[in-house]
Design a protein around this motif. Sequence first.
Motif, mmCIF file in Angstrom:
data_model
loop_
_atom_site.group_PDB
_atom_site.id
_atom_site.type_symbol
_atom_site.label_atom_id
_atom_site.label_comp_id
_atom_site.label_asym_id
_atom_site.label_seq_id
_atom_site.Cartn_x
_atom_site.Cartn_y
_atom_site.Cartn_z
ATOM 1 N N VAL A 9 0.892 -1.157 0.000
ATOM 2 C CA VAL A 9 0.000 0.000 0.000
ATOM 3 C C VAL A 9 0.930 1.206 0.000
ATOM 4 O O VAL A 9 1.787 1.336 0.879
ATOM 5 C CB VAL A 9 -0.920 0.005 1.236
ATOM 6 N N TYR A 10 0.763 2.068 -1.004
ATOM 7 C CA TYR A 10 1.638 3.227 -1.140
ATOM 8 C C TYR A 10 0.800 4.497 -1.045
ATOM 9 O O TYR A 10 -0.021 4.783 -1.929
ATOM 10 C CB TYR A 10 2.376 3.193 -2.475
ATOM 11 N N ASN A 12 -1.686 7.426 -0.834
ATOM 12 C CA ASN A 12 -3.083 7.428 -1.268
ATOM 13 C C ASN A 12 -3.267 6.722 -2.600
ATOM 14 O O ASN A 12 -4.368 6.707 -3.148
ATOM 15 C CB ASN A 12 -3.612 8.857 -1.340
ATOM 16 N N GLY A 14 -2.912 3.542 -3.078
ATOM 17 C CA GLY A 14 -3.516 2.237 -2.865
ATOM 18 C C GLY A 14 -2.512 1.136 -3.132
ATOM 19 O O GLY A 14 -1.302 1.322 -2.985
ATOM 20 N N MET A 96 -7.684 8.667 7.266
ATOM 21 C CA MET A 96 -7.141 8.097 6.035
ATOM 22 C C MET A 96 -5.617 7.975 6.111
ATOM 23 O O MET A 96 -5.048 7.014 5.591
ATOM 24 C CB MET A 96 -7.522 8.946 4.827
ATOM 25 N N GLU A 97 -4.954 8.924 6.750
ATOM 26 C CA GLU A 97 -3.491 8.921 6.830
ATOM 27 C C GLU A 97 -2.954 7.743 7.630
ATOM 28 O O GLU A 97 -1.787 7.398 7.519
ATOM 29 C CB GLU A 97 -2.992 10.226 7.452
ATOM 30 N N ARG A 98 -3.791 7.121 8.418
ATOM 31 C CA ARG A 98 -3.350 5.967 9.205
ATOM 32 C C ARG A 98 -3.162 4.737 8.318
ATOM 33 O O ARG A 98 -2.482 3.798 8.707
ATOM 34 C CB ARG A 98 -4.357 5.653 10.306
ATOM 35 N N HIS A 99 -3.829 4.724 7.167
ATOM 36 C CA HIS A 99 -3.720 3.600 6.228
ATOM 37 C C HIS A 99 -4.016 2.280 6.925
ATOM 38 O O HIS A 99 -3.391 1.263 6.659
ATOM 39 C CB HIS A 99 -2.346 3.575 5.556
ATOM 40 N N ASP A 100 -4.978 2.332 7.822
ATOM 41 C CA ASP A 100 -5.383 1.173 8.606
ATOM 42 C C ASP A 100 -6.798 0.794 8.171
ATOM 43 O O ASP A 100 -7.695 1.641 8.165
ATOM 44 C CB ASP A 100 -5.343 1.551 10.092
ATOM 45 N N CYS A 101 -7.003 -0.449 7.844
ATOM 46 C CA CYS A 101 -8.302 -0.897 7.334
ATOM 47 C C CYS A 101 -9.444 -0.587 8.295
ATOM 48 O O CYS A 101 -10.543 -0.239 7.868
ATOM 49 C CB CYS A 101 -8.267 -2.385 7.023
ATOM 50 N N MET A 139 -9.711 2.427 -1.318
ATOM 51 C CA MET A 139 -8.502 1.898 -0.674
ATOM 52 C C MET A 139 -8.776 0.551 0.004
ATOM 53 O O MET A 139 -8.018 -0.402 -0.163
ATOM 54 C CB MET A 139 -7.944 2.919 0.309
ATOM 55 N N GLU A 143 -7.474 -3.242 -1.455
ATOM 56 C CA GLU A 143 -6.593 -4.136 -0.698
ATOM 57 C C GLU A 143 -7.275 -5.481 -0.439
ATOM 58 O O GLU A 143 -6.664 -6.541 -0.601
ATOM 59 C CB GLU A 143 -6.178 -3.482 0.624
#
Length: 172
Positions: A9-10, A12, A14, A96-101, A139, A143
């Motif tokens: 995951v890169y 924003n 994705g 969103m910045e946490r990139h956590d589902c 996103m 994933e």
Amino acid sequence: MYKVNDLIVYGNEGVCRVEAIEVMNVTAVANDRLYYVLKPLYRNGTVYTPVDTKVFMRPVISADDAQEIIEQIPTIETDILYSSANLLSEHYDKAMERHDCKYLIQVIKTVYLKNQIAATKNKKVSETDRRYMKKAEEMLYGEFAVVLEMPKNEVKTYVEEKVAAIELSLSK
């Protein structure tokens, strides 16, 4: 450091596949700096980023982790805010910045609930809510599609059916 063919995951962008790791042959770029050559899975194009970039990168989650997260969806709390568009954007950006589902699910569930509440008043949610929900779905479902090995356009239905079954079993 990631390897060629790793799925990550890169930012924003994705989910991307690491296509290569190489030194760039461009005069404006330092010749000794390594770059990832990334291929986004859900759009055309290529991303070139230094291996030591500050942009968020992580490996995709496992299929088991995805299934576990889906099972937790009924317990993930919503986080309704009715404030200015700027404050709402800041709030969603932080999630969103946490990139956590789980945080992506929280955004989706929050906007879904806001949609339901607005519908009872013959209203619609804000454009800010709609935009962030779409971004979170892109996103998350991107994933999940990769790790669950299914077409991206089938993930939402799959998740909804699994959650419905979980909620039904909990209500018995």
